[in-house]
Design an enzyme around this catalytic site. Sequence first.
Site, short mmCIF file in Angstrom:
data_model
loop_
_atom_site.label_atom_id
_atom_site.label_comp_id
_atom_site.label_asym_id
_atom_site.label_seq_id
_atom_site.Cartn_x
_atom_site.Cartn_y
_atom_site.Cartn_z
N THR A 149 0.83 -1.22 0.00
CA THR A 149 0.00 0.00 0.00
C THR A 149 0.86 1.27 0.00
OG1 THR A 149 -1.64 -1.10 1.35
CG2 THR A 149 -1.73 1.28 1.34
N ARG A 177 -13.33 -8.30 -2.16
CA ARG A 177 -12.48 -8.36 -0.95
C ARG A 177 -12.04 -6.95 -0.56
NH1 ARG A 177 -6.98 -6.54 0.18
NH2 ARG A 177 -6.13 -7.87 1.79
N ASP A 180 -7.28 -3.89 4.87
CA ASP A 180 -7.22 -2.92 5.99
C ASP A 180 -7.25 -1.48 5.51
OD1 ASP A 180 -4.58 -3.50 4.82
OD2 ASP A 180 -3.88 -1.97 6.23
N THR A 200 0.66 -0.96 6.16
CA THR A 200 0.78 -1.68 4.90
C THR A 200 1.10 -3.13 5.22
OG1 THR A 200 1.99 -1.82 2.79
CG2 THR A 200 3.23 -0.99 4.67
N GLY A 201 0.74 -4.03 4.29
CA GLY A 201 1.01 -5.44 4.52
C GLY A 201 -0.23 -6.28 4.27
N1 ASP Z 1 -2.75 -3.70 2.99
C1 ASP Z 1 -3.17 -3.84 1.62
C2 ASP Z 1 -4.25 -4.84 1.51
O1 ASP Z 1 -4.16 -5.89 2.11
C3 ASP Z 1 -2.12 -4.23 0.67
C4 ASP Z 1 -0.75 -3.93 0.99
O2 ASP Z 1 -0.37 -3.13 1.82
O3 ASP Z 1 0.04 -4.54 0.31
O4 ASP Z 1 -5.16 -4.61 0.75
#
Ligand code: ASP
Length: 288
Positions: A149, A177, A180, A200-201
């Site tokens: 993100t 879907r 977060d 992020t994650g």
């Molecule tokens: N947090 C984001 C999600 O799961 C994606 C990401 O940060 O890579 O949609």
Amino acid sequence: MAAVGTWTFSLPAVEKMRALILEGVNSLDCVEKAMSDVENNPETGPYIVGRGGYPNRDGIVQCDAAIMEGHPGRFGAVAALAGVGTPLAVARKVMENSPHSMLVGSGALAFAREQGFSIEDNADMMSEKSSNAYQMFCEEDRSVKAHDTLGLIALDLHGNITVGVSTSGTPFKYPGRVGDSPLPGCGLYADIRAGAAAATGDGDKILCYCPTFHVVQLMKQGFSPAAACHSVIQDIQHQAGKNMFEFGLIAMNMKGEVGVASSVPFPYVVWSQSTNTIHQFQQSPYSP
Ligand code: ASP
């Protein structure tokens, strides 16, 4: 005055925020403008953001984005929005021009159209890279492991702080879907009495912990951004144990001090007025 962005690809966005902040632009506009450039650029799509991001299981690019101002604590978000190259700008319109805080899917799309955004064909939201990756997914069931993100925080010279996040979400996700990122307290949170944070994650896991709300509350109690981030990841790690997931957390207080914690090597970009330099740092993973 200060600005921060997640991952190294946030560098142009942090540069843009610096220029705008120094011109006296408010933090809301700074975050939106800096975010839009990256979201709309197909080259940065492989970082799981906006145009050129990986599509869902049905081949449609669906984006999540949100924005929150420290004062007056306003929030706007869109989720599973297709056909718009600048989803954060739509999230801002939800905040400013609707009685709601979040719109999803076809409702978000209809609202974007009403607000004058041009709705593009999905083919125009895809890049060669994302089309090839989708083909591999369909033909060989080969997925892409990526979580990136774009999170931006700007502290302006008027003393307000804004945080924004934008992502196309997990590659080849189930249609509809939501991760977060667009959820307040999960992907982002801001409160002018303390500061702001972005995550992020792996959003399917992150959203169970409301980490950005937690960080901001700790800063409100007097924790530094670094200590607050550290405390939150420690708490999550304690609960998740061996199932700890990919997670990066970034926070800024009202003095422009920045704190970071992560479960993976986590690069981030910071500009602070005191040194007037932009630095890229790499946070090492937290180990209990
Ligand atoms: N947090 C984001 C999600 O799961 C994606 C990401 O940060 O890579 O949609």
